[in-house]
Scaffold this active site. Sequence first.
Site, PDB file in Angstrom:
ATOM      1  N   HIS A 273       0.816  -1.220   0.000  1.00 53.29           N
ATOM      2  CA  HIS A 273       0.000   0.000   0.000  1.00 53.29           C
ATOM      3  C   HIS A 273       0.847   1.267   0.000  1.00 53.29           C
ATOM      4  O   HIS A 273       0.350   2.351  -0.299  1.00 53.29           O
ATOM      5  CB  HIS A 273      -0.994  -0.008   1.180  1.00 53.29           C
ATOM      6  CG  HIS A 273      -0.393   0.304   2.512  1.00 53.29           C
ATOM      7  ND1 HIS A 273      -0.031  -0.671   3.420  1.00 53.29           N
ATOM      8  CD2 HIS A 273      -0.101   1.479   3.107  1.00 53.29           C
ATOM      9  CE1 HIS A 273       0.439  -0.106   4.517  1.00 53.29           C
ATOM     10  NE2 HIS A 273       0.408   1.205   4.353  1.00 53.29           N
TER      11      HIS A 273
ATOM     12  N   SER B  12       4.523   2.757   8.001  1.00 58.70           N
ATOM     13  CA  SER B  12       4.218   1.602   7.158  1.00 58.70           C
ATOM     14  C   SER B  12       5.390   1.254   6.249  1.00 58.70           C
ATOM     15  O   SER B  12       5.957   2.118   5.584  1.00 58.70           O
ATOM     16  CB  SER B  12       2.984   1.883   6.299  1.00 58.70           C
ATOM     17  OG  SER B  12       1.832   1.971   7.088  1.00 58.70           O
TER      18      SER B  12
ATOM     19  N   ASP C 190       0.295  -7.563   1.549  1.00 52.50           N
ATOM     20  CA  ASP C 190       0.633  -6.149   1.709  1.00 52.50           C
ATOM     21  C   ASP C 190       2.145  -5.949   1.738  1.00 52.50           C
ATOM     22  O   ASP C 190       2.688  -5.230   2.583  1.00 52.50           O
ATOM     23  CB  ASP C 190      -0.004  -5.556   2.975  1.00 52.50           C
ATOM     24  CG  ASP C 190       0.069  -4.023   2.984  1.00 52.50           C
ATOM     25  OD1 ASP C 190       0.260  -3.439   1.903  1.00 52.50           O
ATOM     26  OD2 ASP C 190      -0.048  -3.430   4.075  1.00 52.50           O
TER      27      ASP C 190
END
Length: 411
Positions: A264, A364, A294
């Site tokens: 992402h 992230s 992911d």
Amino acid sequence: MFLSLIVMIFLITGCTYTGAIRDDFYAATQKESAKINLTVGVVDTSKNKNKAFIFGGGGYSVDIKLGAIANGLQSELSTIFEKVILTDGKRCSFCDLNVTYESIWKNTLINTTSGNLTFDTALKVNFTDAKNTTIHNFVATDTAMYNTPGSVHALGFITGFTLFALSPITIPAITNVIGEHAEQVLEETLKRQISQIGEKVVLEPSLKEFSVKNWSNNTPDSASQHVSSKYDDLMDAVTIIRTSSGFGSGFFISKDGLIVTNAHVVGNNGNVSVKLRDGRTLLGDVVRRTEAFDLAIVKVKGSGFTWLMIEDADEAPVGTDVITIGTPKGLEWTVTKGIVSANRKEVRGINVVQTDAAINAGNSGGPLISLSSGKVLGVNAFTLFRNQQAQGLNFAVSSKEVAKIVNSLPR
């Protein structure tokens, strides 16, 4: 014969067609590649606005303004860059790049019998930075063919057949037909040229490299200078990854430039900006992406990068002291500390590590590192109840899942 008669009448009447390329003559096609994260100004000077395609002969003339080229360039470049504005005569002071252009038409062939014309034409487009230094020049060339419409010959015949009695009607009509057809030829030629420019801009690496350098020079929290820390070796392996839609973190897993991050974070982009702790910013290619886990792999050119080892274990021992490294809220190379709270399976069946080490937007893709081994236990991915009262419920994709995607890469 009839064409000679028309020429004679034009000599007497001196008819002129005055027109302009339509502002909306060009509609760009959306590109599949991600937009370059730059603001571009298309400089629409009075010289360009008033520049015209002018051709005359035998007493008639065609005068067609070409100012709408700027609108066409804005439409095309808007599919390539994050933001493109049309300026009114002056360079855009807040834009990363400014674009100037020139349209050149050279008549190379005149058929005096048919009235057909051939032009060699070029559209020159120049990209400059804030200091007016040229970044790149693009040129699109084409050959424009003007073939006299059959209706002109028909009207010429009527004019001659009536011994010029209808010339007050037919001559202006002939002029309009010639001019309107010239506009169509001009628009079709310019469409091809602007499309050519767009194709060349997409393939030109210097503009993407400029975007990377521009971002590197304008980040608010530069960490190129830092106080020595016991975590320096770990922090040096962590990167900041930026796309046109945002930024996240990543980390090297090999000395030759392989980087792990979240899917992402890279989104659907084929290329991303990668900033290193020493201040360098490199262009990264997304070589593998798996939405299910992911996870994504990015490759940058170079060697000798500081890198982290992936823990080869099914589960991380609960209670293990860990740190996360990333760029939460744009604060570069931030270290937070916690423990492994649990090992779980996420709803999609993905193995994840639960930790109370703080993970915020921008973390992230960064590593969750065991302090005892210095190895990566997981890739920071998400926080539960982000907008609620719960605290310390943070998760990283397990190193077990990371190993799967890394091992799937061609050797």
